[in-house]
Design a protein around this motif. Structure first.
Motif, PDB file in Angstrom:
ATOM      1  N   ILE A   6      10.718   7.852   8.378  1.00  0.00           N
ATOM      2  CA  ILE A   6      10.060   6.557   8.557  1.00  0.00           C
ATOM      3  C   ILE A   6       8.576   6.695   8.224  1.00  0.00           C
ATOM      4  N   THR A  17       4.078   7.407   2.661  1.00  0.00           N
ATOM      5  CA  THR A  17       5.313   7.091   1.938  1.00  0.00           C
ATOM      6  C   THR A  17       5.458   8.008   0.729  1.00  0.00           C
ATOM      7  N   PHE A  36      12.643   4.975   5.154  1.00  0.00           N
ATOM      8  CA  PHE A  36      12.424   3.596   5.582  1.00  0.00           C
ATOM      9  C   PHE A  36      10.927   3.340   5.468  1.00  0.00           C
ATOM     10  N   ASP A  37      10.560   2.461   4.554  1.00  0.00           N
ATOM     11  CA  ASP A  37       9.145   2.131   4.356  1.00  0.00           C
ATOM     12  C   ASP A  37       8.883   0.646   4.592  1.00  0.00           C
ATOM     13  N   VAL A  39       8.167  -0.978   7.692  1.00  0.00           N
ATOM     14  CA  VAL A  39       7.623  -1.399   8.990  1.00  0.00           C
ATOM     15  C   VAL A  39       6.827  -2.696   8.870  1.00  0.00           C
ATOM     16  N   PHE A  61      17.331  -2.052  10.220  1.00  0.00           N
ATOM     17  CA  PHE A  61      16.513  -0.918  10.645  1.00  0.00           C
ATOM     18  C   PHE A  61      17.231  -0.114  11.733  1.00  0.00           C
ATOM     19  N   ILE A  65      18.887   3.907  11.601  1.00  0.00           N
ATOM     20  CA  ILE A  65      18.581   4.907  12.625  1.00  0.00           C
ATOM     21  C   ILE A  65      19.868   5.417  13.249  1.00  0.00           C
ATOM     22  N   VAL A  71      15.420  11.727  12.968  1.00  0.00           N
ATOM     23  CA  VAL A  71      14.375  10.866  12.416  1.00  0.00           C
ATOM     24  C   VAL A  71      13.071  11.656  12.327  1.00  0.00           C
ATOM     25  N   ILE A  73       9.023  10.968  11.473  1.00  0.00           N
ATOM     26  CA  ILE A  73       8.031   9.901  11.362  1.00  0.00           C
ATOM     27  C   ILE A  73       6.741  10.469  10.780  1.00  0.00           C
ATOM     28  N   LEU A  86       4.046   0.296  12.899  1.00  0.00           N
ATOM     29  CA  LEU A  86       4.903   1.358  13.431  1.00  0.00           C
ATOM     30  C   LEU A  86       5.197   1.118  14.907  1.00  0.00           C
TER      31      LEU A  86
END
Length: 180
Positions: A6, A17, A36-37, A39, A61, A65, A71, A73, A86
């Motif tokens: 994420i 990213t 996952f970009d 947010v 989303f 997950i 995950v 971050i 976020l």
């Protein structure tokens, strides 16, 4: 092993990213990294929108997950804190079960941001019982464009560090799955 990465940034050309995309490109073949970009595309959290009214973007989303084994971050620091997008994404997860037992680790693309990281560690240790605080990688990529980030990640030294990080997190995810 399916790892969801994420990005805590809503910027189009985000260093975080770009770092996650570069890491996905060099990930070992037994570790699938998806990113996952989005947010910045999630609606503002409201308990009134949970349950039957859950927005589709949030449902998607939460689904990615739930389908991941762990995950990662990666987030910038904004005003010495967790970026609003976020924090909003994390808020959407609090009342569900998808994150409670999910292994989570941090990556960081800057030499600074310690106050944000401390806050994020507190939040993550609150929402999951499997926050891997000791599995952490910091790469000095701040202010690099996406092509420069990729070149930096592809160097022998950084490639080795990234792959060791991914293997350590993957092992943590597998160990947690065996005890769950």
């Amino acid at each position: 092993m399916r790892i969801l990465a994420i990005s805590g940034s809503a910027r189009l050309n985000s260093t975080n990213t770009a770092m996650l995309r570069a890491i996905r490109a060099i990930a070992p073949s037994d570790i699938e990294v998806s990113i996952f970009d989005g947010v910045g595309r999630l609606p503002v959290f409201s308990p009134d929108l949970e349950g039957e009214s859950l927005p589709e973007a949030v449902r998607d989303f939460i689904d990615v997950i739930a389908k991941s084994d762990g995950v990662i971050i990666a987030s910038p620091e904004y005003v010495r804190s967790i970026p609003g997008g976020l924090k909003n994404a994390i808020d959407w997860l609090v009342s569900g079960d998808e994150i409670v037992h999910k292994p989570i680790a941090l990556l960081h693309a800057s030499h600074r941001g310690d106050e944000m990281l401390a806050g994020l560690r507190t939040v993550l240790a609150t929402i999951t019982d499997r926050f891997a605080e000791d599995i952490f990688l910091r790469l000095p990529l701040m202010k690099l464009d996406p092509a420069e980030v990729l070149r930096s990640i592809e160097t022998a030294e950084n490639r080795s560090r990234v792959q060791a990080y991914l293997h350590a997190f993957s092992a943590y995810c597998r160990a947690d799955a065996e005890t769950a």
